[in-house]
Motif scaffolding. Structure first.
Motif, PDB file in Angstrom:
ATOM      1  N   ILE A 291      11.973  -0.081  -2.369  1.00 28.59           N
ATOM      2  CA  ILE A 291      10.592   0.389  -2.519  1.00 28.59           C
ATOM      3  C   ILE A 291      10.542   1.578  -3.478  1.00 28.59           C
ATOM      4  N   ARG A 292      11.472   2.499  -3.349  1.00 26.14           N
ATOM      5  CA  ARG A 292      11.498   3.670  -4.233  1.00 26.14           C
ATOM      6  C   ARG A 292      11.800   3.268  -5.674  1.00 26.14           C
TER       7      ARG A 292
ATOM      8  N   LEU B  64       5.988   6.985 -11.562  1.00 24.76           N
ATOM      9  CA  LEU B  64       5.372   7.823 -10.549  1.00 24.76           C
ATOM     10  C   LEU B  64       6.376   8.821 -10.014  1.00 24.76           C
ATOM     11  N   PRO B  65       5.935  10.054  -9.683  1.00 26.73           N
ATOM     12  CA  PRO B  65       6.869  11.048  -9.144  1.00 26.73           C
ATOM     13  C   PRO B  65       7.439  10.588  -7.826  1.00 26.73           C
TER      14      PRO B  65
ATOM     15  N   PHE C 122       0.772  -0.418   1.486  1.00 27.40           N
ATOM     16  CA  PHE C 122      -0.685  -0.522   1.399  1.00 27.40           C
ATOM     17  C   PHE C 122      -1.316   0.657   0.651  1.00 27.40           C
ATOM     18  N   SER C 123      -0.757   1.847   0.837  1.00 25.45           N
ATOM     19  CA  SER C 123      -1.359   3.041   0.230  1.00 25.45           C
ATOM     20  C   SER C 123      -0.918   3.256  -1.210  1.00 25.45           C
ATOM     21  N   GLY C 124       0.195   2.637  -1.593  1.00 24.31           N
ATOM     22  CA  GLY C 124       0.686   2.801  -2.961  1.00 24.31           C
ATOM     23  C   GLY C 124       1.358   4.131  -3.206  1.00 24.31           C
ATOM     24  N   SER C 125       1.917   4.724  -2.161  1.00 27.71           N
ATOM     25  CA  SER C 125       2.586   6.017  -2.274  1.00 27.71           C
ATOM     26  C   SER C 125       3.783   6.078  -1.337  1.00 27.71           C
ATOM     27  N   THR C 126       4.846   6.730  -1.803  1.00 28.23           N
ATOM     28  CA  THR C 126       6.052   6.852  -0.976  1.00 28.23           C
ATOM     29  C   THR C 126       6.037   8.095  -0.082  1.00 28.23           C
ATOM     30  N   LYS C 127       4.939   8.826  -0.078  1.00 30.70           N
ATOM     31  CA  LYS C 127       4.937  10.073   0.693  1.00 30.70           C
ATOM     32  C   LYS C 127       5.054   9.838   2.192  1.00 30.70           C
ATOM     33  N   ASN C 128       4.715   8.624   2.647  1.00 30.04           N
ATOM     34  CA  ASN C 128       4.812   8.315   4.077  1.00 30.04           C
ATOM     35  C   ASN C 128       6.009   7.428   4.406  1.00 30.04           C
ATOM     36  N   LEU C 129       6.931   7.292   3.456  1.00 33.77           N
ATOM     37  CA  LEU C 129       8.123   6.493   3.698  1.00 33.77           C
ATOM     38  C   LEU C 129       9.161   7.348   4.418  1.00 33.77           C
TER      39      LEU C 129
ATOM     40  N   PRO D 182      -9.638   5.043   2.254  1.00 35.70           N
ATOM     41  CA  PRO D 182      -9.600   6.416   2.784  1.00 35.70           C
ATOM     42  C   PRO D 182      -8.936   6.536   4.152  1.00 35.70           C
ATOM     43  N   ARG D 183      -8.818   5.428   4.875  1.00 32.11           N
ATOM     44  CA  ARG D 183      -8.240   5.507   6.217  1.00 32.11           C
ATOM     45  C   ARG D 183      -6.763   5.853   6.177  1.00 32.11           C
ATOM     46  N   PHE D 184      -6.112   5.629   5.034  1.00 27.17           N
ATOM     47  CA  PHE D 184      -4.696   5.939   4.955  1.00 27.17           C
ATOM     48  C   PHE D 184      -4.425   7.433   4.833  1.00 27.17           C
TER      49      PHE D 184
END
Length: 352
Positions: A247-248, A3-4, A214-221, A162-164
């Motif tokens: 995590i990354r 994943l990017p 929970f969201s499966g993305s590091t954009k909010n880390l 969708p709440r994330f």
């Protein structure tokens, strides 16, 4: 497929606004210094206890439960600190109140998001329980239903909550609200603001990790740039660097999830699915039996972890809500027009 990687997010892109409230240049009495040091020593110890003993604990449901417990205890410590400081609400600056209420409503909102995700994960557990139930029989019809339940679980887990989508803006607002009002004359106010900063740093860190997991993305880390002025800063940085870094690494390897217990379930599902597909018209194989047992253990472990974490998230919600209600009650007892003074913030609606 990897994943990017999202670029690390800085907690204070324009420097640390809390430098202006540091006790430097302001003489605090020995009593106030003792209160502040006791608070920060407790916070430091709590941060040290959250540092995983091994990378395998990142990110486990048991660690997340401990992190949420630490948040509850730290927010309760703020209430105790207010009592120790003997700083009545009538002495609070209006800006402090606005910031506190604004932060609390955002925390309640993000707690609701976490609870909704935990409920979604528990719904997936029902499909796994159905699978295990069907596998209790070797009939072709039951094995077919087991396959169907597994397919349903995989489809359910591939969907997104969708709440994330709004969690990023909530975290950004929490970061922005860290620019607390400048304290000019109140020594007790300076102590309170510095204590709140420490708890807020822990809060944003934990919430960003939860949102990422929970969201499966590091954009909010979020990577927070905490000043070295604080005694708890080394422990905080060590915790943040280890957890965020691991995590990354996990995301960069293309992992299905960074939640350890969920990954164990997924591995068992991937192993079992082709086996039961291949024996639909034959007797149960030894390989299938062992894999079913493995899935059963992983499912039970995941379910237990979800239940414990859900209780802690609800506990944190109640801690924030009770603190908010107590402040509003005190304000109304001394200021009849509190809703007008606060610009109606006390009536802010929570998204359930």
């Amino acid at each position: 497929m990897s994943l990017p990687q999202d670029p690390p997010r800085s907690f204070f892109p324009f420097g640390n606004p809390f430098r202006m409230i540091s006790p430097k240049g302001t003489k605090l009495s020995p009593q106030l210094l003792a209160v502040l040091r006791a608070f920060e020593e407790t916070l430091e110890e709590r941060l040290k206890q959250l540092i995983p003993k091994s990378k395998d604990e990142v990110v486990s449901l048991s660690w997340m439960t401990s992190a949420m417990q630490a948040l509850c205890e730290s927010h309760n410590d703020i209430k105790t600190l207010m009592t120790d400081l003997e700083l009545p609400v009538t002495d609070w600056d209006e800006k402090w109140i606005d910031v506190y209420l604004d932060i609390s409503v955002k925390l309640l909102d993000i707690c609701n998001t976490f609870s909704s995700e935990l409920s979604r994960l528990n719904q997936g557990q029902l499909l796994l329980q159905c699978t295990l139930h069907h596998l209790g029989s070797s009939s072709s019809d039951q094995l077919f239903r087991a396959c169907s339940s597994l397919d349903g679980w995989r489809q359910h887990m591939s969907s997104k909550n969708p709440r994330f989508e709004k969690c990023g803006s909530i975290l950004d607002n929490l970061v922005e609200s860290s620019d607390m009002p400048k304290v000019k004359k109140s020594a007790k106010g300076k102590v309170l603001m510095q204590a709140i900063y420490g708890v807020k740093a822990l809060t944003v860190f934990v919430c960003s990790v939860f949102t990422t997991a929970f969201s499966g993305s590091t954009k909010n880390l979020i990577d927070m740039d905490v000043a070295d002025d604080y005694s708890w800063a080394p422990a905080f940085k060590g915790l943040q660097n280890l957890v965020n870094g691991e995590i990354r690494v996990k995301f960069s390897s293309g992992r299905f999830t960074v939640l350890n217990e969920l990954e164990a379930v997924d591995l068992s599902v991937r192993e079992l699915h082709p086996i039961i597909q291949g024996v639909v018209h034959t007797i149960e194989t030894e390989s299938q039996s062992k894999t079913v047992e493995k899935l059963g253990r992983a499912t039970d472990n995941f379910s237990e972890g979800l239940d414990l974490l859900a209780k802690e998230v609800d506990g944190f919600f109640q801690v924030v809500l009770s603190g908010r209600d107590a402040l509003l009650s005190n304000l109304r007892s001394v200021t009849p027009d509190v809703d007008y003074i606060l610009g109606g913030k006390s009536d802010a609606q929570l998204v359930n």
